[in-house]
Design a protein around this motif. Structure first.
Motif, short mmCIF file in Angstrom:
data_model
loop_
_atom_site.label_atom_id
_atom_site.label_comp_id
_atom_site.label_asym_id
_atom_site.label_seq_id
_atom_site.Cartn_x
_atom_site.Cartn_y
_atom_site.Cartn_z
N LEU A 71 -3.41 3.41 -6.77
CA LEU A 71 -3.08 4.83 -6.63
C LEU A 71 -3.89 5.60 -7.68
O LEU A 71 -3.52 5.62 -8.86
N HIS A 118 -2.30 5.15 -11.27
CA HIS A 118 -0.84 5.27 -11.41
C HIS A 118 -0.15 3.93 -11.31
O HIS A 118 -0.23 3.26 -10.28
N THR A 119 0.53 3.57 -12.39
CA THR A 119 1.19 2.25 -12.45
C THR A 119 2.66 2.35 -12.82
O THR A 119 3.33 1.34 -12.98
N LEU A 168 6.47 4.24 -12.15
CA LEU A 168 7.31 5.02 -11.23
C LEU A 168 8.61 5.43 -11.90
O LEU A 168 9.25 4.61 -12.56
N VAL A 224 9.57 0.68 -3.13
CA VAL A 224 9.09 0.12 -4.41
C VAL A 224 8.22 -1.11 -4.14
O VAL A 224 7.22 -1.33 -4.83
N LEU A 233 4.87 0.23 -3.34
CA LEU A 233 4.25 0.73 -4.57
C LEU A 233 3.79 -0.42 -5.47
O LEU A 233 2.72 -0.35 -6.09
N VAL A 258 1.85 -0.52 -8.96
CA VAL A 258 2.91 -0.03 -9.86
C VAL A 258 3.54 -1.23 -10.57
O VAL A 258 3.92 -2.21 -9.94
N VAL A 313 8.14 12.25 -2.75
CA VAL A 313 7.23 11.84 -3.81
C VAL A 313 6.75 13.07 -4.55
O VAL A 313 6.37 14.07 -3.93
N ASN A 357 4.05 14.08 -7.70
CA ASN A 357 3.00 13.51 -8.55
C ASN A 357 3.08 14.04 -9.99
O ASN A 357 2.31 13.61 -10.85
N ALA A 403 1.97 3.80 2.64
CA ALA A 403 1.01 3.66 1.53
C ALA A 403 -0.01 4.79 1.58
O ALA A 403 -0.39 5.36 0.54
N LEU A 408 1.48 7.90 0.19
CA LEU A 408 1.56 7.81 -1.27
C LEU A 408 0.19 8.09 -1.90
O LEU A 408 0.08 8.81 -2.90
N ARG A 409 -0.84 7.53 -1.28
CA ARG A 409 -2.20 7.73 -1.81
C ARG A 409 -2.58 9.21 -1.79
O ARG A 409 -3.13 9.75 -2.75
#
Ligand code: SAM
Ligand code: SF4
Length: 327
Positions: A5, A13-14, A16, A55, A58, A63, A268, A270, A294, A297-298
């Protein structure tokens, strides 16, 4: 492993923040009105199965750490069961809580795979605590902290927000108490995220002022290697004990931000201060496959702004308050 991400500024992004509920059993004056807020209707909340699935997606996108928050996450029914399922996804789990009910749940949460806990506590004075949270529950918070330590949820961290004329005279007392008890204290600057939209920069104690006050009693030396962590850590009188300051407003750490948020109703975000959200719940409930989710999310992460923009002309506070985003 899916593609990671990454946003338009190269931030990977790692981390959450997962909000488990918008409800709370305290009414901190800077966070909620006395009568509470219009809680999300139950059917709108993600179920445990839905949270575990998202999750999992992610985690496959890189994540690595998940912080459970709210509202008050300990109010989520069956929390140890959810923690156990999330921990099985190979993410490091932590929890931010007001501490009420932690005395009862700490051991079960630890056994289920929770690694760490942050307990929010803004005053050690019983009457002031009651005025600040509108509930006479200081004793329960302290019992929750002790139970977290006894359960091995270490390091136990304590988060405090200082406000001028409210509890700013407690900075040093809070630190002395945390040093005595072996808790890792972090001061967090108050942010414009209250439902009353009453935030005022002059009421906020900024990082410089907090450090100056602590500096009257202790020698603070910066701990190197902050990485993407929001808190600047300082050794107290040479260490090993430390104290942290999260200067979200006066010392923003947006350029190193690796965090995204999922609200309890499946939106979501950001950024804490984002004005837009991306809905995952509707596609999830309409039968979307993992790849579709996914992709959403991207796209949500790709559109992240460079910074939160507090103090810049045109800054507008988000519609959702902190408790409904997941602080
Ligand atoms: N109820 C839990 C708790 O209090 O820890 C979790 C949610 S609460 C929103 C998470 C953290 O956000 C707490 O430490 C609280 O003090 C902090 N917080 C709430 N409103 C804030 C604001 N406007 N600025 C800075 N921190 C805030
Ligand atoms: Fe509840 Fe946490 Fe907000 Fe206090 S800060 S009202 S405990 S959500």
């Amino acid at each position: 492993m899916q593609a990671p991400l990454v946003d338009g500024f190269g931030r990977v992004h790692t981390d959450l923040r997962l909000s488990l509920t918008d409800r709370c059993n305290l009414r901190c004056t800077y966070c909620m009105p006395a009568e509470g807020l219009d809680w999300l209707p139950k059917p709108e909340l993600l179920t445990d199965d839905e949270m575990v699935r998202l999750v999992g997606i992610l985690a496959a996108m890189g994540v690595r750490t998940v912080r459970l928050t709210g509202g008050e996450p300990l109010l989520r029914p069956g929390l140890p069961g959810l923690v156990e399922r999330l921990a099985a996804l190979d993410v490091a789990l932590s929890l931010t809580t007001n501490g009420l009910g932690l005395a009862r749940q700490a051991q079960a949460l630890r056994d289920a795979g929770l690694r760490r806990v942050n307990v929010s506590l803004d005053s050690l004075m019983p009457e002031r605590f009651t005025a600040l949270t509108r509930r006479d529950r200081l004793h329960d918070v302290l019992a929750g902290l002790a139970a977290a330590k006894a359960a091995g949820l270490e390091p136990v961290k304590v988060n405090a927000v200082l406000m001028r004329g409210v509890n700013d005279d407690e900075a040093s007392d809070l630190l002395q108490w945390a040093l005595d008890e072996g808790y890792a204290l972090r001061f967090i600057e108050q942010m414009p995220l209250d439902p009353q939209h009453g935030w005022n920069r002059d009421t906020m104690l900024d990082a410089d002022e907090i450090l100056a006050r602590l500096g009257e009693r202790w020698t603070l030396t910066p701990v190197p290697s902050r990485g993407s962590a929001p808190a600047e850590e300082f050794y107290v009188d040479g260490g090993p004990a430390t104290v942290g300051v999260v200067g979200s407003v006066s010392r923003p750490f947006c350029s190193a931000c690796d965090r995204l948020r999922l609200t309890a109703d499946g939106q979501v975000r950001n950024c804490l201060f984002a004005r837009e959200e991306s809905d995952l719940r509707a596609p999830l409930r309409a039968g979307a496959c993992d790849e579709e989710l996914a992709d959403r999310l991207r796209v949500a992460v790709a559109g992240k702004k460079k910074g939160h923009g507090i103090g810049e002309p045109g800054f507008v506070q988000p519609d959702r308050p902190m408790s409904a985003i997941g602080g």
